[in-house]
Design a protein around this motif. Structure first.
Motif, PDB file in Angstrom:
ATOM      1  N   THR A   6       2.308   9.808   2.873  1.00  0.00           N
ATOM      2  CA  THR A   6       3.644   9.005   2.944  1.00  0.00           C
ATOM      3  C   THR A   6       3.341   7.933   4.307  1.00  0.00           C
ATOM      4  N   GLY A   7       2.566   8.283   5.079  1.00  0.00           N
ATOM      5  CA  GLY A   7       1.999   7.066   6.205  1.00  0.00           C
ATOM      6  C   GLY A   7       1.251   6.091   5.633  1.00  0.00           C
ATOM      7  N   LEU A   8       0.611   6.344   4.752  1.00  0.00           N
ATOM      8  CA  LEU A   8      -0.388   5.576   4.131  1.00  0.00           C
ATOM      9  C   LEU A   8       0.500   4.655   3.365  1.00  0.00           C
ATOM     10  N   LEU A   9       1.322   5.073   2.353  1.00  0.00           N
ATOM     11  CA  LEU A   9       2.090   4.248   1.807  1.00  0.00           C
ATOM     12  C   LEU A   9       3.041   3.435   2.410  1.00  0.00           C
ATOM     13  N   SER A  10       3.308   4.135   3.443  1.00  0.00           N
ATOM     14  CA  SER A  10       4.602   3.068   4.533  1.00  0.00           C
ATOM     15  C   SER A  10       3.689   2.133   5.154  1.00  0.00           C
ATOM     16  N   GLY A  11       2.417   2.363   5.671  1.00  0.00           N
ATOM     17  CA  GLY A  11       1.509   1.278   5.896  1.00  0.00           C
ATOM     18  C   GLY A  11       1.374  -0.006   5.068  1.00  0.00           C
ATOM     19  N   ILE A  12       1.046   0.548   3.912  1.00  0.00           N
ATOM     20  CA  ILE A  12       0.956  -0.669   2.681  1.00  0.00           C
ATOM     21  C   ILE A  12       1.977  -1.310   2.447  1.00  0.00           C
ATOM     22  N   VAL A  13       3.410  -0.803   2.624  1.00  0.00           N
ATOM     23  CA  VAL A  13       4.469  -1.459   2.270  1.00  0.00           C
ATOM     24  C   VAL A  13       4.794  -2.394   3.480  1.00  0.00           C
ATOM     25  N   PHE A  14       4.423  -1.866   4.704  1.00  0.00           N
ATOM     26  CA  PHE A  14       4.696  -2.666   5.730  1.00  0.00           C
ATOM     27  C   PHE A  14       3.655  -3.804   6.142  1.00  0.00           C
ATOM     28  N   GLY A  15       2.426  -3.520   5.598  1.00  0.00           N
ATOM     29  CA  GLY A  15       1.439  -4.585   5.715  1.00  0.00           C
ATOM     30  C   GLY A  15       1.824  -5.686   4.576  1.00  0.00           C
ATOM     31  N   PHE A  16       2.044  -5.405   3.453  1.00  0.00           N
ATOM     32  CA  PHE A  16       2.708  -6.149   2.376  1.00  0.00           C
ATOM     33  C   PHE A  16       3.756  -6.905   2.639  1.00  0.00           C
ATOM     34  N   GLY A  17       4.671  -6.289   3.575  1.00  0.00           N
ATOM     35  CA  GLY A  17       5.923  -7.202   4.010  1.00  0.00           C
ATOM     36  C   GLY A  17       5.476  -8.071   5.012  1.00  0.00           C
ATOM     37  N   LEU A  18       4.601  -7.910   5.774  1.00  0.00           N
ATOM     38  CA  LEU A  18       4.391  -9.007   6.872  1.00  0.00           C
ATOM     39  C   LEU A  18       3.394  -9.922   6.171  1.00  0.00           C
ATOM     40  N   ALA A  19       2.716  -9.793   5.330  1.00  0.00           N
ATOM     41  CA  ALA A  19       2.023 -10.856   4.502  1.00  0.00           C
ATOM     42  C   ALA A  19       2.845 -11.612   3.718  1.00  0.00           C
ATOM     43  N   GLY A  22       4.842 -13.851   5.895  1.00  0.00           N
ATOM     44  CA  GLY A  22       4.151 -15.054   6.644  1.00  0.00           C
ATOM     45  C   GLY A  22       3.918 -14.525   8.290  1.00  0.00           C
ATOM     46  N   MET A  23       4.085 -13.134   8.494  1.00  0.00           N
ATOM     47  CA  MET A  23       4.111 -12.902  10.078  1.00  0.00           C
ATOM     48  C   MET A  23       2.832 -12.707  10.290  1.00  0.00           C
ATOM     49  N   MET A  24       1.847 -12.530   9.605  1.00  0.00           N
ATOM     50  CA  MET A  24       0.475 -12.430   9.752  1.00  0.00           C
ATOM     51  C   MET A  24      -0.256 -13.940  10.287  1.00  0.00           C
ATOM     52  N   GLY A 104       1.194  -4.846  14.742  1.00  0.00           N
ATOM     53  CA  GLY A 104       1.205  -4.661  13.506  1.00  0.00           C
ATOM     54  C   GLY A 104       0.561  -5.880  12.557  1.00  0.00           C
ATOM     55  N   PRO A 105       0.834  -7.221  12.845  1.00  0.00           N
ATOM     56  CA  PRO A 105       0.427  -7.985  11.969  1.00  0.00           C
ATOM     57  C   PRO A 105      -1.070  -8.292  12.568  1.00  0.00           C
ATOM     58  N   GLY A 106      -1.491  -8.169  13.860  1.00  0.00           N
ATOM     59  CA  GLY A 106      -2.578  -8.144  14.275  1.00  0.00           C
ATOM     60  C   GLY A 106      -3.688  -7.232  13.505  1.00  0.00           C
ATOM     61  N   ILE A 107      -3.262  -5.838  13.049  1.00  0.00           N
ATOM     62  CA  ILE A 107      -4.129  -4.968  12.607  1.00  0.00           C
ATOM     63  C   ILE A 107      -3.965  -5.552  11.113  1.00  0.00           C
ATOM     64  N   ALA A 108      -3.060  -5.790  10.429  1.00  0.00           N
ATOM     65  CA  ALA A 108      -2.799  -6.034   9.149  1.00  0.00           C
ATOM     66  C   ALA A 108      -4.001  -7.444   8.835  1.00  0.00           C
ATOM     67  N   SER A 109      -3.888  -8.233   9.884  1.00  0.00           N
ATOM     68  CA  SER A 109      -4.734  -9.600   9.667  1.00  0.00           C
ATOM     69  C   SER A 109      -6.340  -9.318   9.783  1.00  0.00           C
TER      70      SER A 109
END
Length: 137
Positions: A6-19, A22-24, A104-109
């Motif tokens: 659940t945490g992994l899927l939430s992180g993937i959805v969050f990262g996709f939303g950031l990308a 454009g918040m990355m 969040g965006p920093g780690i996703a970047s």
């Protein structure tokens, strides 16, 4: 195991939303803060969507006894606003405005702009470590 998935899927959805939003891109954040130049309202729409999603989450939480993947909700136990909270929020905002990234965006970047993101994340971790050492006393 279900919590990890659940945490992994939430992180993937969050990262996709950031990308997707454009918040990355640090230029988006700086563009939002450029009120007297070429103002970019994108961040206002992202924040509005986040506020709406969080309002729905609070309504859902109020109607349930416990979350799906834990035995209880872990909510803040205080609503006290003090100088530390205000100072920390101000420091966070200044850093966000100067760097154009927050955690969040920093780690996703790290996946798209590795070297600049690595500098940001390393600096963030150094600041967190410094705070923990300073806060001990």
């Amino acid at each position: 195991m279900i919590r990890a998935i659940t945490g992994l899927l939430s992180g993937i959805v969050f990262g996709f939303g950031l990308a997707l939003s454009g918040m990355m891109n640090p230029a988006r954040v700086r563009g939002f803060l450029d009120l007297f130049g070429q103002w970019d309202p994108t961040l206002a729409f992202v924040m509005g969507g986040a506020i709406l999603a969080m309002a729905l989450a609070w309504l859902f939480q109020a109607q349930t006894d416990k979350p799906a993947c834990a035995s209880q909700y872990h909510l803040p136990d205080t609503k006290h606003i003090d100088g530390r909270l205000i100072g920390g929020a101000a420091l966070f905002g200044i850093g966000w405005g100067l760097g154009g990234l927050c955690p969040g965006p920093g780690i996703a970047s790290l996946a798209t702009q590795f070297v600049p993101a690595l500098i940001f994340v390393a600096s963030m971790l150094l600041g967190m470590t410094f705070f923990r050492l300073w806060n001990r006393g």
